[in-house]
Design a protein around this motif. Structure first.
Motif: not given
Length: 112
Positions: A63-76
């Protein structure tokens, strides 16, 4: 409202700032922490969205790649226990684990 908005020319609408990061919770149980992280980062002036689909990290990264969002903040769960965030730069592929405090400072630097 949607009907009226469709009558307004696109050039008359205000430009929204591009989203800089997408917060991706690993599971639905991590959503409260994801919301907290997003709020913390937004205080630094960074434009952030949250993946609320609940489909997991892989779908969130797509989704981030499709929306051209440069950063992913992954939380678990692990990130929540240690008060950290996994930051993945989707342009370079670089991934780091940083504390919330460091993330907020870095977000302010990214704004410049």
């Amino acid at each position: 409202m949607e009907r009226l908005l469709s009558l307004v020319p696109a050039s008359a609408l205000p430009a929204l700032p591009p989203t800089q990061a997408l917060v991706i919770p690993v599971s639905v149980q991590d959503m409260p922490y994801a919301l907290w992280v997003a709020r913390a980062v937004r205080t630094s002036g960074m434009s952030v969205e949250i993946d609320v689909t609940g489909h997991g990290v892989g779908a969130g990264l797509k989704l981030a790649t499709k929306k051209h969002i440069p950063l992913a903040l992954i939380v678990g769960g692990n990130e929540r226990e240690e008060s950290v965030v996994t930051v993945r730069n989707l342009e370079t592929g670089e991934e780091n684990v940083v504390s919330i405090e460091v993330l907020v400072v870095q977000a302010k630097e990214w704004e410049r």
